[in-house]
Write an enzyme that holds these catalytic residues in place. Structure first.
Site, mmCIF file in Angstrom:
data_model
loop_
_atom_site.group_PDB
_atom_site.id
_atom_site.type_symbol
_atom_site.label_atom_id
_atom_site.label_comp_id
_atom_site.label_asym_id
_atom_site.label_seq_id
_atom_site.Cartn_x
_atom_site.Cartn_y
_atom_site.Cartn_z
ATOM 1 N NE ARG A 1 -4.224 -1.496 0.282
ATOM 2 C CZ ARG A 1 -4.343 -2.558 -0.524
ATOM 3 N NH1 ARG A 1 -3.411 -2.818 -1.420
ATOM 4 N NH2 ARG A 1 -5.395 -3.347 -0.458
ATOM 5 C CG HIS B 1 -3.339 -0.724 -6.742
ATOM 6 N ND1 HIS B 1 -3.748 -0.132 -5.584
ATOM 7 C CD2 HIS B 1 -3.354 -2.061 -6.462
ATOM 8 C CE1 HIS B 1 -4.002 -1.046 -4.656
ATOM 9 N NE2 HIS B 1 -3.770 -2.233 -5.180
HETATM 10 C C1 GLV Z 1 -5.190 -5.390 -3.803
HETATM 11 O O1 GLV Z 1 -4.578 -4.388 -3.601
HETATM 12 C C2 GLV Z 1 -5.772 -6.237 -2.778
HETATM 13 O O2 GLV Z 1 -5.730 -5.858 -1.586
HETATM 14 O O3 GLV Z 1 -6.292 -7.303 -3.133
#
Ligand code: GLV
Length: 309
Positions: free
Chosen positions: A224, A272
């Site tokens: 994150r 992401h």
């Molecule tokens: C992606 O970031 C997840 O948490 O699956």
């Protein structure tokens, strides 16, 4: 009893179809359509609008459709004491491992730097690197970390891992807790962050940590954005203590155009995308928990509230 899907990424219909394909007749709604709120007992969520979960008087379970649950804890309007589940899925773990391997190989073989040189017409062979020269250190040895560690061992990397508690993974040197942290960092040439985001891990990728890595270390954050102190990374890249970074996650997503990461030659960015839940692979565990909720049986992959993951 019914289920509601709450997310803002345009994928509600995809999830609804996947749920109905595996359980025809399931009473499932999008939070955007007209639906009987008092019938909703389970919410399947991904980055829901803050406040939206407070709308359901009979809600009994919040299920994240991803591995992370940090976005649920960040919403202080979420009803207290409700169980939360997360996704633990082989495909999610395999995809993450493939992504991190690709970033590591690109770094090892200087592919990112050759690409930049190509755009400038520069012919300049760099130092040749081999797998056997590198120790990869993984922070976080949950389902994702374990899969990556095992794959790296198969490729011949020296692999070490750090977690809250001692883990036993074949071929991997495992360090645990605060006392094991320095020993882990000192010998890690490629650092991969796969930790859950909690109060304890927010900002963990900071200057103090980077200084403990050997000079020339490479940092990969696929967990994150909140784990990383952006200014500290930039400082340690610009003073050449770190050789580069591969980033998939950011404090703000999409990353604002004025952010210095965009144009930094030592940063490889992806949006992401390292690992995204595949609906058909994940739906069985969601339906299993829907069934368990009805029967009052213990849930799969329930988050331990004190730990935050
Ligand atoms: C992606 O970031 C997840 O948490 O699956």
């Amino acid at each position: 009893m019914a289920l509601v899907i709450i997310r803002q990424d345009g994928k509600i219909d995809l999830w609804k179809e996947a749920l109905l394909a595996q359980q025809p007749g399931l009473e499932v709604y999008s939070y955007l359509e007209n639906h009987p709120k008092d019938k909703i007992e389970m919410a399947l969520v991904w980055k829901h609008p803050n406040g939206s979960l407070a709308d359901y008087p009979n809600l009994k379970l919040i299920a994240s459709s991803g591995a992370g649950v940090d976005f649920i804890f960040e919403d202080d309007t979420v009803p207290e004491n409700l169980p939360i589940t997360r996704v633990v899925d082989d495909m999610l773990a395999k995809d993450m491992s493939e992504h991190v391997l690709a970033v590591i190989f690109s770094h090892l073989k200087n592919l990112d730097r050759y690409r930049i040189n190509q755009t400038k017409g520069i012919w300049k062979p760099m130092q040749y690197n081999r797998i056997s020269d590198f120790t990869v250190g993984i922070m976080g040895l949950g389902a994702l970390g374990k899969e990556l560690a095992t794959d790296l061992v198969k490729y011949g990397f020296k692999v070490q891992g750090w977690a809250n508690s001692k883990k036993d993974i074949h071929g991997v040197s495992c360090f645990a807790g605060e006392s094991g942290f320095s020993g882990f960092l000192e010998t890690t040439q490629i650092l991969v962050c796969l930790l859950p985001l909690t109060n304890a891990t927010t900002g963990i990728l900071n200057k103090e940590l980077f200084k403990q890595l050997p000079k020339g270390a490479f940092v990969i954050n696929v967990a994150r954005g909140g784990h990383l102190v952006d200014e500290d990374l930039l400082e340690m890249l610009n003073n050449d203590h770190l050789s580069g970074a591969g980033l998939d996650v950011y404090h703000q997503e999409p990353l604002p155009m004025e952010h210095p990461f965009w144009n930094h030659e030592k940063i490889q960015m992806t949006p992401h995308y390292a690992s995204v839940s595949d609906t058909s692979s994940v739906v069985p565990q969601i339906l299993e928990n829907y069934d368990r909720l009805q029967k009052g049986s213990p849930l799969l992959n329930e988050v331990v509230m004190d730990k935050g993951y």
